[in-house]
Scaffold this motif. Structure first.
Motif: not given
Length: 393
Positions: A169-175
């Motif tokens: 339901l929730e994924r972290k953004g990636t850099s």
């Protein structure tokens, strides 16, 4: 047409045979020839199931099955496994466990999508997009994914589930970054004072970089691959560190990005170069909440296992669909474990209920879109949250 209504429970044996075909066509992301062979196979298999050929977009394939996209079904056919992995990790099923390179991440999800969409009587507004570079960060498919998602009522991502079958339901953004230190070479024994030691400067920077994380907000900033120097007796003229950043909000991604770009050298004469940047925006819970509630209702009505949902640190192409404001539900694929690892596996007895859930969800979304083509199956609150996410708020 070759597609038709089928019972809610799929033909698991037929699905597994298709899955065998997909797994035994190795498709490492960084091998163009292997990816082309895999794309050819997926195109043939999809055409046989769906009755129409895909649009070929390099190693990406798109089936628009009935008008403008309202329901986007998203999968990828590339894997992290190198050619030859089948010799050490052959496809097989034993004691209810299916194994093979890429079976969990995510060729089971791809096979599920083909079987579900082949079974639908009404496919109005349904698009299946299968990309070939997800494991690389989707450099060539990002714009395609975002363009297809804009204006869609829902994006359903066939990535594998979390532990126990939980939806994501929730994924972290990636850099993704590479910090490069430029120094000056000198003889390490005769005149080290004439050099500028890039390795020493890098040591200072690694500590500063690691301090940028914020555990309270779930932001991780992790120095990973370190490289530098040429010979044992030479002051290093260059060194570098790769940096992996994960964050739950766009604001945190932007904070870390600004902080990395503001890093300053400690040693006189040293210089820094910052490469890379924000790769995927986060999938925030507001963009998945309404679809999860819908899926939970459908599971209960259909007598399927009750659903659970979790937040995860890993990213997927669902980050891109959420980033343009499209309600997104991720982790709808296989139940099992070991993604990218030697013990990658799928639980065979869960394939049927996951496929039935996907089918029920697509049918329900298509029915909603058909009853009111201008409607959005997500609530106003979800749409507002999506607009905020797309705007970077």
């Amino acid at each position: 047409m070759p597609f038709h209504e089928t019972p809610a429970r799929p033909d698991t044996d037929a699905l597994i045979e298709d899955l065998r075909t997909l797994v035994e066509c190795e498709s490492p992301s960084e091998d163009p020839a292997a990816l082309a062979r895999s794309a050819d196979l997926v195109a043939r298999l999809g055409t046989a199931h769906l009755g129409v050929p895909p649009e070929r977009l390099g190693v990406h394939l798109r089936w628009r099955l009935g008008g403008p996209t309202r329901v986007l079904v998203l999968a990828h056919h590339d894997t992290v496994w190198p050619l030859g992995s089948l010799r050490t990790h052959p496809f097989g099923v034993a004691d209810g466990v299916l194994r093979g390179p890429g079976c969990f991440d995510m060729k089971t999800g791809l096979a599920m999508a083909l079987h579900v969409l082949a079974s639908l009587e009404d496919r109005t507004g349904v698009t299946l997009l299968v990309t070939g570079d997800e494991e690389l960060g989707s450099p060539s498919s990002q714009a395609l994914i975002e363009d297809e998602a804009r204006g869609a009522a829902a994006a359903l991502v066939l990535e594998a589930s979390a532990d126990g079958g939980a939806l994501k339901l929730e994924r972290k953004g990636t850099s993704i970054y590479r910090v490069v230190v430029k120094g000056r070479a000198a003889h390490a024994g005769l005149e080290p004072e004439k050099g500028v030691n890039a390795a020493v400067e890098l040591a200072h920077q690694v500590l500063a970089i690691a301090a940028l994380g914020d555990p309270a907000l779930g932001t991780t900033v992790v120095p990973t691959v370190v490289a530098g120097g040429t010979t044992r007796n030479t002051v290093p003229a260059e060194a570098s560190v790769a940096v992996d950043v994960r964050a739950r909000s766009v604001a945190e991604q932007e904070r870390v990005d600004a902080a990395l770009r503001a890093l300053a050298p400690v040693l006189p004469g040293a210089a820094l170069e910052i490469e890379g940047g924000i790769n995927r925006p986060p999938l925030e819970r507001a963009l998945s909440a309404d679809l999860f509630a819908r899926a939970s209702r459908l599971a209960e009505e259909s007598g399927l296992p009750a659903l659970t949902g979790v937040a995860v640190g890993g990213a997927s192409d669902g980050n891109f669909t959420a980033g343009v404001g499209t309600p997104t539900l991720d982790g709808l694929g296989a139940v099992g474990g070991g993604a990218h690892a030697d013990d990658e596996h799928v639980l065979v007895d869960r394939i049927a209920d996951r496929t039935a859930l996907l089918r029920a969800l697509v049918v329900d979304l298509v029915a909603d879109a058909g009853s009111d083509p201008g409607s959005d199956p997500g609530s106003d609150a979800g749409a507002d949250a999506g607009a905020d996410a797309a705007a970077g708020r």
